[in-house]
Design a protein around this motif. Structure first.
Motif, PDB file in Angstrom:
ATOM      1  N   TYR A  56      41.358  34.807  47.771  1.00 35.50           N
ATOM      2  CA  TYR A  56      41.721  34.597  46.372  1.00 35.50           C
ATOM      3  C   TYR A  56      40.540  33.957  45.648  1.00 35.50           C
ATOM      4  CZ  TYR A  56      46.634  35.330  47.644  1.00 35.50           C
ATOM      5  OH  TYR A  56      47.820  35.853  48.077  1.00 35.50           O
TER       6      TYR A  56
ATOM      7  N   ILE B 289      44.152  32.127  41.679  1.00 36.33           N
ATOM      8  CA  ILE B 289      44.709  32.918  40.579  1.00 36.33           C
ATOM      9  C   ILE B 289      44.614  34.399  40.883  1.00 36.33           C
ATOM     10  CG2 ILE B 289      44.459  33.509  38.138  1.00 36.33           C
ATOM     11  CD1 ILE B 289      43.411  30.712  37.653  1.00 36.33           C
ATOM     12  N   ARG B 290      43.434  34.845  41.270  1.00 34.12           N
ATOM     13  CA  ARG B 290      43.197  36.273  41.434  1.00 34.12           C
ATOM     14  C   ARG B 290      43.041  36.619  42.906  1.00 34.12           C
ATOM     15  NH1 ARG B 290      37.532  39.198  39.928  1.00 34.12           N
ATOM     16  NH2 ARG B 290      38.032  41.271  40.693  1.00 34.12           N
ATOM     17  N   ARG B 291      43.937  37.469  43.420  1.00 31.20           N
ATOM     18  CA  ARG B 291      43.802  37.930  44.813  1.00 31.20           C
ATOM     19  C   ARG B 291      42.852  39.120  44.838  1.00 31.20           C
ATOM     20  NH1 ARG B 291      46.941  41.491  48.018  1.00 31.20           N
ATOM     21  NH2 ARG B 291      48.667  41.485  46.529  1.00 31.20           N
ATOM     22  N   LEU B 292      41.840  39.051  45.696  1.00 32.18           N
ATOM     23  CA  LEU B 292      40.847  40.119  45.808  1.00 32.18           C
ATOM     24  C   LEU B 292      41.349  41.190  46.765  1.00 32.18           C
ATOM     25  CD1 LEU B 292      37.622  37.916  46.047  1.00 32.18           C
ATOM     26  CD2 LEU B 292      38.741  38.820  44.010  1.00 32.18           C
TER      27      LEU B 292
ATOM     28  N   TYR C 127      32.553  39.355  42.163  1.00 30.92           N
ATOM     29  CA  TYR C 127      32.534  37.971  42.626  1.00 30.92           C
ATOM     30  C   TYR C 127      31.405  37.793  43.639  1.00 30.92           C
ATOM     31  CZ  TYR C 127      34.900  33.457  42.826  1.00 30.92           C
ATOM     32  OH  TYR C 127      35.220  32.125  42.677  1.00 30.92           O
TER      33      TYR C 127
ATOM     34  N   PRO D 115      50.771  31.238  38.702  1.00 34.15           N
ATOM     35  CA  PRO D 115      49.975  32.436  39.006  1.00 34.15           C
ATOM     36  C   PRO D 115      50.822  33.698  39.092  1.00 34.15           C
ATOM     37  CG  PRO D 115      50.366  31.183  41.006  1.00 34.15           C
ATOM     38  CD  PRO D 115      50.982  30.391  39.887  1.00 34.15           C
TER      39      PRO D 115
ATOM     40  N   SER E 167      50.263  38.081  40.217  1.00 34.72           N
ATOM     41  CA  SER E 167      49.457  38.780  41.209  1.00 34.72           C
ATOM     42  C   SER E 167      48.018  38.922  40.726  1.00 34.72           C
ATOM     43  CB  SER E 167      50.071  40.159  41.494  1.00 34.72           C
ATOM     44  OG  SER E 167      51.344  40.021  42.071  1.00 34.72           O
ATOM     45  N   GLN E 168      47.838  39.153  39.432  1.00 31.12           N
ATOM     46  CA  GLN E 168      46.512  39.208  38.831  1.00 31.12           C
ATOM     47  C   GLN E 168      46.518  38.276  37.622  1.00 31.12           C
ATOM     48  OE1 GLN E 168      43.924  40.843  40.034  1.00 31.12           O
ATOM     49  NE2 GLN E 168      45.006  41.894  41.675  1.00 31.12           N
ATOM     50  N   GLY E 169      45.815  37.152  37.705  1.00 30.96           N
ATOM     51  CA  GLY E 169      45.781  36.210  36.592  1.00 30.96           C
ATOM     52  C   GLY E 169      46.955  35.244  36.609  1.00 30.96           C
ATOM     53  N   ASN E 170      47.508  34.974  35.428  1.00 35.84           N
ATOM     54  CA  ASN E 170      48.599  34.006  35.299  1.00 35.84           C
ATOM     55  C   ASN E 170      49.815  34.668  34.659  1.00 35.84           C
ATOM     56  OD1 ASN E 170      45.876  32.213  34.603  1.00 35.84           O
ATOM     57  ND2 ASN E 170      47.239  31.275  36.062  1.00 35.84           N
TER      58      ASN E 170
ATOM     59  N   ASP F 126      55.678  43.167  38.201  1.00 41.64           N
ATOM     60  CA  ASP F 126      54.984  42.288  39.135  1.00 41.64           C
ATOM     61  C   ASP F 126      56.004  41.414  39.862  1.00 41.64           C
ATOM     62  OD1 ASP F 126      53.445  40.456  40.492  1.00 41.64           O
ATOM     63  OD2 ASP F 126      52.017  40.161  38.877  1.00 41.64           O
TER      64      ASP F 126
END
Length: 434
Positions: free
Chosen positions: A56, A60-63, A74, A275, A277-280, A312
């Motif tokens: 992550y 916040i953001r899971r890669l 990143y 949070p 899955s992507q962002g908040n 989501d």
């Protein structure tokens, strides 16, 4: 062949941080597998099921495990968080890989129904055998006094009741078990009974709550008497997320290129954003929420529908906190009184004596306690102490960035926006009054 590598600060837990050097052109699933082995993380949960890990960016953001750090944007260093994708350690939930509703049953959960069926079958068999024996005994005798006496002691309809034995957990009903004097018989299944008018409570017929709870609705905006309904899962529609309220506290709001909304917060102090899955998680007007509790103008809610992230699983059903006025559009705080311009920050580089991945800064000429400075576009920030000193780390060696200085309310101070800096720099900010 040139290896593209970068240094990161890796979080394995709330108090477990280490520095790692990772290849930015290698698929993340290989990096994750290697990190799990190197740091001895568990690979199965308490049910023996494999645990799936992911990296992550800033909680916040899971890669995506199929991408590289370069493809994910990143590849310049920073903070990475390694966690179970179904139960990240910062969420404080049990680390299991199965989702809610998919947990395996308790060890004996599947045996109980078969045991009950076996008991019922045994009782039924005994009733049938007893009926056959009684029928044989009575039919083999000729009209003796013993038979007359035995028949006289049986109810007139006794033969009818013995012809249909019922497999029950209690003795078979008799003539004396009338609807007025006998309780309902609990059976293994809802099999029709020969006695009519007697309600049979079965193991499957669980009483359901049919009394409807009163639903409190919100009146139209503008009614000064309108307040949030009493707590208890009341579903309402969000009505106070408006762009004209930005000056009340702009940190509460999210502004995208085509979307606008208010952040959902993980705590009642509105310090940590919830949070997705992507962002908040972002709530906008028209979204449906259930009110769980209210305290000091802060409402705890559960997301029912969400226009920005309608599918989501980390958004729909999530719980968090919102200022009550964002939901009802009532008792909206007045806009702040404009503060006259009293000065400006002048920032310059003092030297390059810090570590390669860190930037330090000092502010003089004003009390900067509670202020912060952060890297633009990255989740890296340092907070100033009562002496006006702050520091942040997590950059790549000598990485060039821009930084911005913010006050206690998160607003960029005059002269503190987009200041060029890089790793190793020690910056000095001087507040100059007009």
């Amino acid at each position: 062949m040139t290896l593209h590598q970068q240094t990161y600060r890796l979080y394995l837990g709330a108090n477990q941080v280490t520095t790692v050097t990772l290849r930015t052109d290698e698929p993340l699933y290989r990096i994750v597998e290697r990190l799990v082995i190197e740091h001895g993380l568990p690979v199965v949960d308490q049910y023996g099921q494999p645990i799936t890990y992911a990296l992550y960016a800033g909680q916040i953001r899971r890669l995506s495990n199929e991408m590289t750090l370069r493809q994910a944007g990143y590849d310049q260093g920073g903070d990475l968080y390694l966690a179970n994708i179904y139960a990240p350690w910062w969420e404080g939930i049990p680390a299991v890989t199965r989702r809610f509703g998919d947990d395996p049953p308790a060890p004996n959960a599947r045996r109980i129904p078969y045991a009950l069926v076996g008991i019922g079958a045994a009782v039924a068999l005994m009733v049938v055998i007893g009926g056959v024996l009684l029928f044989t005994i009575f039919s083999g005798r000729t009209g003796t006094a013993t038979r007359t006496s035995a028949l006289a002691q049986q109810p007139a309809q006794g033969a009818t009741q013995r012809s249909n034995p019922t497999a029950t957990l209690a003795p078979a009903p008799t003539r004396q078990n009338t609807p007025q004097s006998a309780p309902p018989t609990a059976t293994l299944a809802s099999t029709p009974q020969p006695m009519t008018g007697l309600s049979t409570a079965t193991l499957a017929s669980i009483p359901q709550l049919t009394t409807a709870l009163p639903t409190a609705t919100l009146a139209s905006p503008g009614n000064t008497a309108t307040v949030l309904p009493p707590t208890g899962d009341e579903e309402v529609s969000v009505a106070g997320v408006k762009r004209e309220y930005l000056n009340r506290d702009n940190r509460l709001f999210f502004q995208g290129r085509t979307s606008f909304g208010a952040y959902l917060w993980s705590d009642s102090g509105l310090q940590t954003k919830a949070p997705a899955s992507q962002g908040n998680i972002v709530v906008s007007n028209g979204d449906r929420v259930a009110i769980l509790s209210q305290n000091n103008g802060i409402a705890q809610v559960r997301i029912i529908t969400n226009a920005l992230d309608p599918a989501d699983p980390k958004v729909i059903g999530a719980t968090g906190y919102l200022p009550a006025w964002l939901i009802t559009d009532q008792n909206v705080p007045p806009p702040p009184t404009p503060v006259p311009d009293t000065g400006k920050l002048w920032v310059r580089k003092l030297n390059e004596d810090d570590e390669p991945g860190c930037i330090s800064m000092r502010i003089t000429g004003i009390n900067a306690q509670g202020w912060s400075f952060g890297v633009d576009g990255m989740n890296l920030a340092g907070r100033f102490d009562n002496a006006g000193n702050a520091r942040l780390c997590g950059l790549g060696p000598d990485q060039e960035v821009t930084i911005s200085v913010r006050d206690q309310r998160g607003r960029v101070v005059p002269g503190g926006r987009g200041v060029p800096a890089k790793g190793r720099d020690i910056m000095l900010g001087t507040w100059q009054r007009n």
